[in-house]
Write a protein that holds these residues in place. Sequence first.
Motif, PDB file in Angstrom:
ATOM      1  N   LYS A  50      -2.093 -27.341  -3.857  1.00  0.00           N
ATOM      2  CA  LYS A  50      -2.491 -26.495  -4.989  1.00  0.00           C
ATOM      3  C   LYS A  50      -1.276 -26.086  -5.821  1.00  0.00           C
ATOM      4  O   LYS A  50      -1.339 -26.048  -7.053  1.00  0.00           O
ATOM      5  CB  LYS A  50      -3.230 -25.259  -4.479  1.00  0.00           C
ATOM      6  N   LEU A  51      -0.171 -25.779  -5.149  1.00  0.00           N
ATOM      7  CA  LEU A  51       1.046 -25.415  -5.877  1.00  0.00           C
ATOM      8  C   LEU A  51       1.590 -26.601  -6.665  1.00  0.00           C
ATOM      9  O   LEU A  51       2.054 -26.452  -7.800  1.00  0.00           O
ATOM     10  CB  LEU A  51       2.109 -24.896  -4.905  1.00  0.00           C
ATOM     11  N   LEU A  52       1.536 -27.787  -6.061  1.00  0.00           N
ATOM     12  CA  LEU A  52       2.005 -28.981  -6.762  1.00  0.00           C
ATOM     13  C   LEU A  52       1.135 -29.282  -7.981  1.00  0.00           C
ATOM     14  O   LEU A  52       1.620 -29.759  -9.006  1.00  0.00           O
ATOM     15  CB  LEU A  52       2.007 -30.184  -5.810  1.00  0.00           C
ATOM     16  N   SER A  53      -0.166 -28.989  -7.877  1.00  0.00           N
ATOM     17  CA  SER A  53      -1.087 -29.262  -8.982  1.00  0.00           C
ATOM     18  C   SER A  53      -1.048 -28.182 -10.059  1.00  0.00           C
ATOM     19  O   SER A  53      -1.413 -28.448 -11.211  1.00  0.00           O
ATOM     20  CB  SER A  53      -2.521 -29.384  -8.452  1.00  0.00           C
ATOM     21  N   SER A  54      -0.620 -26.966  -9.716  1.00  0.00           N
ATOM     22  CA  SER A  54      -0.718 -25.833 -10.641  1.00  0.00           C
ATOM     23  C   SER A  54       0.077 -26.053 -11.924  1.00  0.00           C
ATOM     24  O   SER A  54      -0.313 -25.574 -12.994  1.00  0.00           O
ATOM     25  CB  SER A  54      -0.251 -24.550  -9.951  1.00  0.00           C
ATOM     26  N   PHE A  55       1.196 -26.758 -11.834  1.00  0.00           N
ATOM     27  CA  PHE A  55       1.992 -27.064 -13.021  1.00  0.00           C
ATOM     28  C   PHE A  55       1.136 -27.728 -14.097  1.00  0.00           C
ATOM     29  O   PHE A  55       1.238 -27.421 -15.285  1.00  0.00           O
ATOM     30  CB  PHE A  55       3.153 -27.983 -12.621  1.00  0.00           C
TER      31      PHE A  55
END
Length: 421
Positions: A50-55
């Motif tokens: 999720k953190l990798l996708s949030s960008f």
Amino acid sequence: MAIVCMVKTGNISSETRLNSSFPEHCTNHMDDQNSIENAEFDWDKSTQTKLLSSFFYGFICTQIIGGWLSDTYGGRRFFGVALIIAGIASLVTPVCARTSVNAVFVVRVILGLSSGLVLPSGNSIIGRWAPIMEKSKLTSFAYLGGFTVVWAIAWFLCIRDTPDINQWISKEELNYIKSSIQFDTSKRTAVVPWCQIAKNPPFLAILLARFCVNWVLYALVTSIPTFMKTVLTYDIQSNGAVSSLPFACQVLTGFLISQLVDYLRKKCVISTTFIRRLCSCLGFVGSGVFLIGTGFTSCEDREIAVVLLSLAFLFNGFHNAGCLVNNIDIGQKYAGTLLGLTNTLAIFPGMVAPIVTGILTPNDTAEEWRNMFYVCAGVCLLGTVVYGCFASGEVQEWAKDETEINFEKPENNEKIENTKF
């Protein structure tokens, strides 16, 4: 790479080992890594993806509006402000990580919002500055710039939206640039022909090709460090250097192939349409073949895996002289808008690919990662077929000025018309 170093990795279960193809000495080495790891954050795999996708949640929101604003009002100010915001967001990320995982999520969305302005505004400027035979090399230079505040200040001091208002350009250089660009760079872009763009086969080919390129790129960018650690069993100290090698190959290839392509076009050896198709098709086919090969490697032949991954990224660099610069060819004065449109679709892989990779590799076994590489190869095949059939290097009718523009041409100006291959 940062998230691999920051986050603790849970021990691999005995059942997973028995069901995997790891040799015994590989699993023993994994035990050593798990026992000595002292990472700071205890985020599970779902949180990491999720953190990798949030960008990309922020990145997708500013593409079209950023391109349209840059084409209409000039890209210089949007590019510079975006760099400053992105630099600040990067600086505060470590502080946010120690505060709350939600704070990291928010700052990465902000980083995405600002970064989403960079490519469309940069493309808009290149469309107004790049002579017709130098588009590839200027694009490759532009995308090597870093997101730093100091660099942004230098940008504001030195860069202008168009060559017409640059105080340092010579008359000869100005005439050379304007004689090879098929629209008046001193005028603001008129109403964007949205309907004609949406129905244009060469544009749609770029749209799909960008989607395919970004699927492979984002799937690998977000997963290679994990693959290096869990399947190839590289330790943290080695992982950083080894994981960076494929990306270094891509940057170097992108730079060199861009120089070669513009040289061949300037010498009228090949047409722009042919070289754009050739470069991206080679990029797709080469990447797909070597990624499939990577899927059949393990920690026993991990050096071969690194070579195959590096070759896959090397071929990915061919797109710098293919579909990644093609929107400037077909829609010069709408270059920023076109890139905003293509990048909007191309950002979806950034949000989806890490999640798909996480679903395909729940236990991080070699067999599971092989399926991820198969998916990437299939995407490459789709890009090859569509872009190879429908791409064009010619300025489209809807991108040309209604009246012919005559500029004073410098003496001994090189021939700039393409020779059909």
